[in-house]
Each structure stands twice: as structure tokens, then as C-alpha cells.
Design a protein around this motif. Structure first.
Motif, mmCIF file in Angstrom:
data_model
loop_
_atom_site.group_PDB
_atom_site.id
_atom_site.type_symbol
_atom_site.label_atom_id
_atom_site.label_comp_id
_atom_site.label_asym_id
_atom_site.label_seq_id
_atom_site.Cartn_x
_atom_site.Cartn_y
_atom_site.Cartn_z
ATOM 1 N N ALA A 201 0.870 -1.195 0.069
ATOM 2 C CA ALA A 201 0.064 0.066 0.007
ATOM 3 C C ALA A 201 0.732 1.293 0.183
ATOM 4 O O ALA A 201 0.479 2.162 -0.510
ATOM 5 C CB ALA A 201 -1.016 0.019 1.128
ATOM 6 N N THR A 202 2.045 1.226 0.539
ATOM 7 C CA THR A 202 2.905 2.404 0.910
ATOM 8 C C THR A 202 3.822 2.278 -0.715
ATOM 9 O O THR A 202 4.645 3.333 -0.618
ATOM 10 C CB THR A 202 3.801 2.485 2.086
ATOM 11 O OG1 THR A 202 4.242 1.210 2.139
ATOM 12 C CG2 THR A 202 2.815 2.799 3.263
ATOM 13 N N ALA A 203 3.894 1.460 -1.511
ATOM 14 C CA ALA A 203 4.852 1.243 -2.622
ATOM 15 C C ALA A 203 4.622 2.646 -3.528
ATOM 16 O O ALA A 203 3.343 3.027 -3.473
ATOM 17 C CB ALA A 203 4.747 0.003 -3.103
ATOM 18 N N GLN A 204 5.687 3.059 -4.072
ATOM 19 C CA GLN A 204 5.368 3.857 -5.167
ATOM 20 C C GLN A 204 5.113 3.058 -6.509
ATOM 21 O O GLN A 204 4.245 3.612 -7.180
ATOM 22 C CB GLN A 204 6.625 4.736 -5.470
ATOM 23 C CG GLN A 204 7.038 5.366 -4.010
ATOM 24 C CD GLN A 204 5.946 6.647 -3.831
ATOM 25 O OE1 GLN A 204 5.483 7.378 -4.840
ATOM 26 N NE2 GLN A 204 5.762 6.906 -2.541
ATOM 27 N N GLN A 224 -6.022 -10.242 -10.835
ATOM 28 C CA GLN A 224 -6.584 -9.094 -11.657
ATOM 29 C C GLN A 224 -7.208 -8.069 -10.582
ATOM 30 O O GLN A 224 -6.760 -6.966 -10.733
ATOM 31 C CB GLN A 224 -7.626 -9.482 -12.750
ATOM 32 C CG GLN A 224 -7.901 -8.363 -13.679
ATOM 33 C CD GLN A 224 -8.896 -8.482 -14.797
ATOM 34 O OE1 GLN A 224 -8.550 -9.766 -15.205
ATOM 35 N NE2 GLN A 224 -9.725 -7.734 -15.212
ATOM 36 N N THR A 225 -7.969 -8.347 -9.646
ATOM 37 C CA THR A 225 -8.592 -7.670 -8.789
ATOM 38 C C THR A 225 -7.147 -6.983 -7.842
ATOM 39 O O THR A 225 -7.578 -5.900 -7.602
ATOM 40 C CB THR A 225 -9.593 -8.378 -7.846
ATOM 41 O OG1 THR A 225 -10.353 -9.081 -8.575
ATOM 42 C CG2 THR A 225 -10.391 -7.406 -7.368
ATOM 43 N N LEU A 226 -6.340 -7.813 -7.407
ATOM 44 C CA LEU A 226 -5.325 -7.155 -6.716
ATOM 45 C C LEU A 226 -4.935 -6.065 -7.420
ATOM 46 O O LEU A 226 -4.411 -5.027 -7.034
ATOM 47 C CB LEU A 226 -4.612 -8.295 -6.001
ATOM 48 C CG LEU A 226 -3.439 -7.634 -5.117
ATOM 49 C CD1 LEU A 226 -4.025 -6.982 -3.771
ATOM 50 C CD2 LEU A 226 -2.538 -8.798 -4.673
ATOM 51 N N ALA A 227 -4.231 -6.449 -8.582
ATOM 52 C CA ALA A 227 -3.485 -5.684 -9.710
ATOM 53 C C ALA A 227 -4.406 -4.429 -9.791
ATOM 54 O O ALA A 227 -3.487 -3.329 -9.690
ATOM 55 C CB ALA A 227 -3.181 -6.342 -10.726
ATOM 56 N N GLU A 228 -5.628 -4.330 -9.886
ATOM 57 C CA GLU A 228 -6.251 -3.157 -10.211
ATOM 58 C C GLU A 228 -6.393 -2.490 -8.730
ATOM 59 O O GLU A 228 -6.311 -1.317 -8.717
ATOM 60 C CB GLU A 228 -7.610 -3.490 -10.642
ATOM 61 C CG GLU A 228 -7.853 -4.085 -12.076
ATOM 62 C CD GLU A 228 -9.036 -4.887 -12.498
ATOM 63 O OE1 GLU A 228 -9.910 -4.799 -11.570
ATOM 64 O OE2 GLU A 228 -9.029 -5.292 -13.692
ATOM 65 N N ALA A 229 -6.792 -2.876 -7.800
ATOM 66 C CA ALA A 229 -6.679 -2.217 -6.644
ATOM 67 C C ALA A 229 -5.218 -1.591 -6.291
ATOM 68 O O ALA A 229 -5.340 -0.452 -5.637
ATOM 69 C CB ALA A 229 -7.059 -3.148 -5.275
ATOM 70 N N LEU A 230 -4.031 -2.179 -6.747
ATOM 71 C CA LEU A 230 -2.885 -1.418 -6.328
ATOM 72 C C LEU A 230 -2.525 -0.678 -7.454
ATOM 73 O O LEU A 230 -1.378 0.157 -7.113
ATOM 74 C CB LEU A 230 -1.812 -2.645 -6.139
ATOM 75 C CG LEU A 230 -2.075 -3.471 -4.679
ATOM 76 C CD1 LEU A 230 -0.831 -4.876 -5.079
ATOM 77 C CD2 LEU A 230 -1.584 -2.673 -3.622
ATOM 78 N N ALA A 329 -6.730 -7.145 2.829
ATOM 79 C CA ALA A 329 -5.812 -6.345 3.834
ATOM 80 C C ALA A 329 -5.137 -4.825 3.151
ATOM 81 O O ALA A 329 -5.297 -3.820 3.958
ATOM 82 C CB ALA A 329 -4.426 -7.026 4.071
ATOM 83 N N VAL A 330 -5.308 -5.135 1.970
ATOM 84 C CA VAL A 330 -4.771 -3.745 1.114
ATOM 85 C C VAL A 330 -6.016 -2.732 1.199
ATOM 86 O O VAL A 330 -5.695 -1.632 1.250
ATOM 87 C CB VAL A 330 -4.531 -4.056 -0.348
ATOM 88 C CG1 VAL A 330 -4.474 -3.048 -0.885
ATOM 89 C CG2 VAL A 330 -3.051 -4.788 -0.345
ATOM 90 N N ARG A 331 -7.157 -3.250 1.197
ATOM 91 C CA ARG A 331 -8.311 -2.427 1.137
ATOM 92 C C ARG A 331 -8.517 -1.775 2.265
ATOM 93 O O ARG A 331 -9.240 -0.621 2.483
ATOM 94 C CB ARG A 331 -9.557 -3.194 0.955
ATOM 95 C CG ARG A 331 -9.829 -3.565 -0.898
ATOM 96 C CD ARG A 331 -10.873 -3.844 -0.988
ATOM 97 N NE ARG A 331 -11.388 -3.857 -2.552
ATOM 98 C CZ ARG A 331 -11.766 -5.242 -3.051
ATOM 99 N NH1 ARG A 331 -12.336 -6.119 -2.405
ATOM 100 N NH2 ARG A 331 -11.943 -5.028 -4.655
#
Ligand SMILES: Cc1ncc(C[n+]2csc(CCOP(=O)(O)OP(=O)(O)O)c2C)c(N)n1
Ligand SMILES: [Mg+2]
Length: 545
Positions: A201-204, A224-230, A329-331
Motif C-alpha cells: 500500500a505504501t509502495a510507489q 486481476q482484482t488485486l492488481a487493479e486495487a494496487l 488487507a490492502v483495502r
């Protein structure tokens, strides 16, 4: 409980476990199993012309369906003939069960030279199986097959082998069949998931490497969902090709031997999430992770984590569960806003495509012709041939389980027989194998199998009159000293027709029409494509090396 022979116990146990098809080649010690196929229609038996094909077909079937594939061979030479395919399935984490014969149980371990004897036969398959077992009682046959299924459906799926001596297959006993099970997936540790989510979440510039484990683990949607969220671009290995649709804005395509769009993007990433990949040591040059990049490694096989590159956070679990947990967790995190600008990704892809076109213009023409007529659900088996390697980069694949490679085993000869198994699994979809003139000849007699069983695939054979990759090696690394790498070929169109298949000869720029003709004919078809010998990507040094 029911009375049956050992042979019947094998077939009934397989049927109980959901097996619909077995790929075999008969011989005296396994006739008890062959006999058990007689007069039943629950499990189909397909007999092939060389044991390598039993296991390649089982592998192709397994990779397309996601269900275990089953081969059946005699002991000794039967197992040895099958072993290159077993190794391929092992390298590809493919669930393949090989049922093998043995010599009579009272002869075991004496090394007397019984028919087909290899003393300690299991020792030669141990390095290419996850689990193998000898069964010496009829009553234990279902449990052994059940355990093989459990091994292949838990943790990292890899091949298994069960061997049964002929006297055991002939014995009649009261047998209780096992009840098939659904197995729970492995979830990574929640604390580590939390740490990984914070890092992501804190990655550039987070970047995801997706390997074959995403496909084997049916985790494409979660990826795909995680890639989109990030907002994280996804690079794949050849084994992971199709894990994300390759026309998705975040899809970088394949990184291979330091080439492909991932080689432009990966060095710019600050946090890398690797999923279902061992991050091969072949990730040369710019694709290889390096400090100060942080690496989060998710894999169901704990032993691959940190093997080639040190991981900052290890997540041991199935790709599907791990990615789902990461997403949740990312959400809950406050994500960094500035990520990869769309413009930057578009430029990376444009530059990479230009490089591929410049290095491999004819291969791109051929792959473009294929793309014109291939459906989204077509299965392409990418063989150990020049166009096969370049299709890692140039072919757009949109679905998982539609692009099959031989992974690190790089087994020359695997494409055509593996495609036969894929076509058995998906008879109503287009199935195409990509082979060179060298590799195709390994399993050429299986044209007869294709005709006999109506396995209507299309085999593309690229004919350059050479073991091209080796020939090009001599041209480049050995100052043009060509020795032992040119090969004589038959007229492949006539060969196909002699087998009762359809044969077409097509120049590279006419390939789309030839393929369409083959699909319309709906018969096993060989298309011979004349090509010059060309450079494979692994013989081109990556930028910066
Ligand atoms: C089982 C096995 N034997 C040998 C090799 C080494 N090898 C890799 S590519 C190649 C040449 C393949 O020739 P062909 O099938 O005609 O394809 P081309 O390179 O000409 O496109 C060889 C011999 C291998 N990868 N696997
Ligand atoms: Mg060749």
C-alpha cells in the motif's frame, strides 16, 4: 465392499476419483488393467504409440481441465519412455498420475532379469514425482490411488506414480473403494499478510510477477482484482502467461531471459510481489529482482521462497487464498496515490513490442497470422521451437489454461503429444501445437492416434531443415562451425496424408487461411510452414549485459 480383481480395483478406483480418461500403452504386466476397461464406458481408454505420449497427453489433459490426468504403462522401459514427460509435468507442477506395471511380486528385489525388470524401479521416478508407491495387496489399491489424488490436489501439484505387480492385478479380493474428497486450501499467515499489505500500500511502484502457480491455483480473478486495487502492472513468466488477459492495461506480458516488457518495468519497481513462481534464475539482466527492491513472495511450496532471490516477506499458501487475503488487507490500508502513470506503462509496452518486431519480424508475422483466426479459448501448446519462444512475447493470450509451455524442462518433442491431451480435454475448442521439424518427429507416429480417436487438433510444424536453436548457437557462439545440427526431413504433407490426417503446406504469410481451412475441416491436420533458421530470444543478450 465388492469382489473384484486388482485390475478392476484400479479402474474402479480411478472412476470413483472422477477420472474420465486414461492414456495407455499395453504390455503383459498391465493386461489385468487393460482387461478391466472391457465392457465398461465410465472411463475411456486411449492407446498411444509410445509411452512418452501417455504422460504428455495426461499432462495436456490436466493442464486444460485442472483435473488430474492419468497414464498407464508397463514397467522398466515403459516407465523410462514416459519419464521425460513425467519430468515435464514435474517442472510444470502438473497433476499427472502414472499407473505402472511391475514384475511379479515374488520376483521383486532379486535382479534376476525378469521381463522389463529394473531393480528398484521407484528410485528412477522419485526425482520427478511428488509421491510414488508400490501396492502389494488388492485391498490397498483404492487407498493408494486416493493418496495419489490427495498429493496432487493439496500443496503444489506434481506427478505421482502407483505401481502394481501383475499377480496383484490378477488376484480377486473384497475391495472397498475410497470416497473422493475436496481438499482445503492453504492460507498464508495473517500477520505476514498484514505486513505485505502495508508494504504494497505504501509502495510507489509495486509490480506483480505471476507464475504458473496462479494458473494452476485458479487464481486469475484474484490476481486481476488485486492488481487493479494496487494499480500494479503484472509481469508473467511463460508458465503464467494468460494469468491476466494480455490486453488488460496492467498486463506487461511475459518476461523471459531478460527480455519482454517486464524487463523495462521491473527495474523501476520498488516493491515486487511474486506469486506462484520460483523467480527462476533464468531471470537474467533487467528482469531479475535486486536490492533495494523489496520482495514479497507468495507460494504454496515453501521451499521455492528465497531459493533464487531473498524474500523480505514469505507468504506460504495457495495463490487464490493468499491473493484474496492480500486484497482484503490492502483495502483497509491508505494506499499511495501516485502509482504507475498509464502513459508510462503504455510506453513500456510500445517499446517492448517494437523491440520484438525488430528482432523477430518473421516470427511476428507468423504469430499475427495465428492471432487472426484463434478464438479466445483456443489452446496453444508452445513447443521448443523458435516461433514457440517468440510467442511468449508476441501472442496475446486472454485466458488461463490456454497457453502451455514446458517450463524449465524445455522438453523437445512435448508440444504435439501434449496438445493431443489438451484436445481430448477440450474437443470443441481450437487446439494448436507449435513444433519445429526436429521436435515434431519425436511423436510423429501419434498422427495415427489422432486419426484413430478423432482428436482433431492442428499441428504446426516449422520446417527449417535444422535443429534450429542448436544450429544458430553454432553460427553465433561457435564462429559458424556447423556440425551435426542440419536434419533431413520427409515431406510432412505426404506423411500426414499417409496417416489419414490432413496435410497443408503454407508460407508464413498465408498461415491464417491455412489454419482456417484446418479448423473448418475438423480433422487432425498438420500444417508445414517453411522458415529459415532464426535466432531464439535466449541467444540474444538482454539490454545492459
Ligand atoms: C529432450 C531435449 N533434447 C534436446 C534439446 C536441445 N534442443 C533445444 S532446441 C533444439 C533444436 C530444436 O529443433 P527444432 O525442433 O527443429 O526447432 P527449431 O529450433 O528449428 O525451431 C534442441 C536440439 C532439448 N531442449 N530437449
Ligand atoms: Mg528446426
Amino acid at each position: 465392499m465388492a469382489q473384484m480383481t486388482g485390475g478392476q480395483a484400479v479402474v474402479q478406483a480411478l472412476q470413483r476419483e472422477g477420472v474420465e480418461c486414461v492414456f495407455g500403452l499395453p504390455g503383459v504386466q498391465i493386461m489385468g488393467i487393460y482387461d478391466a476397461f472391457y465392457g465398461q464406458s465410465d472411463v475411456k481408454l486411449i492407446t498411444v504409440r509410445h509411452e512418452q505420449t501417455t504422460t504428455y497427453m495426461a499432462d495436456g489433459y490436466a493442464r486444460v481441465t485442472g483435473k488430474p490426468g492419468v497414464g498407464l504403462v508397463v514397467p522398466g522401459p515403459g516407465i523410462q519412455n514416459a519419464s521425460a514427460a513425467l519430468g515435464t509435468a514435474y517442472s510444470c507442477s502438473s497433476p499427472v498420475l502414472l499407473v505402472a506395471g511391475q514384475i511379479e511380486s515374488y520376483m521383486l528385489g532379486q535382479d534376476k532379469g525378469a521381463l522389463h525388470e529394473i531393480n528398484d524401479q521407484l528410485d528412477i521416478v522419485r526425482p520427478v514425482t511428488k509421491w510414488c508407491q508400490r501396492v502389494l495387496n488388492v485391498e490397498n489399491i483404492p487407498a493408494a490411488i486416493h493418496e495419489a489424488m490427495r498429493q496432487m490436489q493439496t500443496g503444489r501439484p506434481r506427478p505421482t506414480l502407483v505401481e502394481v505387480p501383475p499377480d496383484v492385478l490378477a488376484t480377486i479380493a473384497d475391495v472397498t473403494l475410497s470416497t473422493p474428497e475436496r481438499y482445503a486450501a492453504l492460507s498464508p499467515d495473517q500477520t505476514n499478510i498484514q505486513r505485505a499489505a502495508e508494504l504494497l500500500a505504501t509502495a510507489q511502484k509495486p509490480l506483480i510477477w505471476a507464475g504458473g502457480g496462479v494458473i494452476v491455483g485458479d487464481a486469475s480473478a484474484e490476481l486481476q482484482t488485486l492488481a487493479e486495487a494496487l494499480g500494479a502492472p503484472v509481469a508473467t513468466t511463460p508458465e503464467g502467461k494468460g494469468a491476466i488477459p494480455e490486453d488488460h492495461a496492467l498486463a506487461l506480458g511475459v518476461g523471459y531471459y531478460g527480455h519482454g516488457a517486464p524487463s523495462y518495468a521491473a527495474p523501476r519497481a520498488d516493491v515486487i510481489l511474486a506469486v506462484g513462481t520460483r523467480l527462476t534464475g533464468q531471470m537474467r539482466g533487467p528482469t531479475a529482482p535486486r536490492a533495494p527492491q523489496r520482495l514479497i513472495h507468495l507460494d504454496v511450496d515453501a521451499s521455492v521462497i528465497g531459493k533464487n532471490y531473498p524474500a523480505d516477506i514469505a507468504l506460504v499458501g495457495h495463490a487464490k487464498q493468499g491473493l484474496q487475503m492480500l486484497l482484503e488487507a490492502v483495502r483497509t490500508q491508505k494506499a499511495t496515490q501516485a502509482r504507475w502513470p498509464r502513459q508510462e506503462l503504455a510506453e513500456i509496452i510500445r517499446d517492448s513490442e517494437a523491440w520484438v518486431r525488430q528482432q523477430a519480424p518473421l516470427q511476428c508475422e507468423i504469430i499475427g497470422q495465428l492471432q487472426q483466426v484463434l478464438d479466445d479459448d483456443a489452446v496453444v501448446v508452445s513447443g521448443i521451437t523458435n516461433v514457440g519462444y517468440w510467442s511468449h512475447f508476441a501472442l496475446r493470450v486472454r485466458r488461463p489454461r490456454t497457453y502451455l509451455s514446458a517450463s524449465y524442462f524445455a522438453t523437445l518433442g512435448f508440444a504435439f503429444p501434449t496438445a493431443l491431451g489438451a484436445k481430448v480435454a477440450a474437443p470443441n475448442r481450437q487446439v494448436v501445437s507449435l513444433s519445429g521439424d526436429g521436435g515434431f518427429m519425436y511423436a510423429l507416429p501419434e498422427l495415427a492416434t489422432a486419426v484413430q480417436y478423432g482428436i482433431n487438433l492442428v499441428a504446426l510444424v516449422f520446417v527449417d531443415g535444422a535443429f534450429g536453436a542448436s544450429n544458430n548457437d553454432q553460427r553465433t557462439r561457435y564462429q559458424g562451425r556447423i556440425v551435426g545440427t542440419n536434419i533431413h526431413n520427409p515431406n510432412f504433407v505426404q506423411v500426414a496424408e499417409a496417416f489419414g490426417a490432413k496435410g497443408i503446406r503454407a508460407e508464413p504469410d498465408k498461415l491464417a487461411a491455412a489454419l482456417q481451412e484446418a479448423f473448418d475441416a475438423n480433422r487432425p491436420t498438420l500444417i508445414e510452414v517453411p522458415v529459415p533458421t532464426m535466432a531464439p530470444p535466449f541467444q540474444i543478450p538482454p539490454r545492459g549485459e
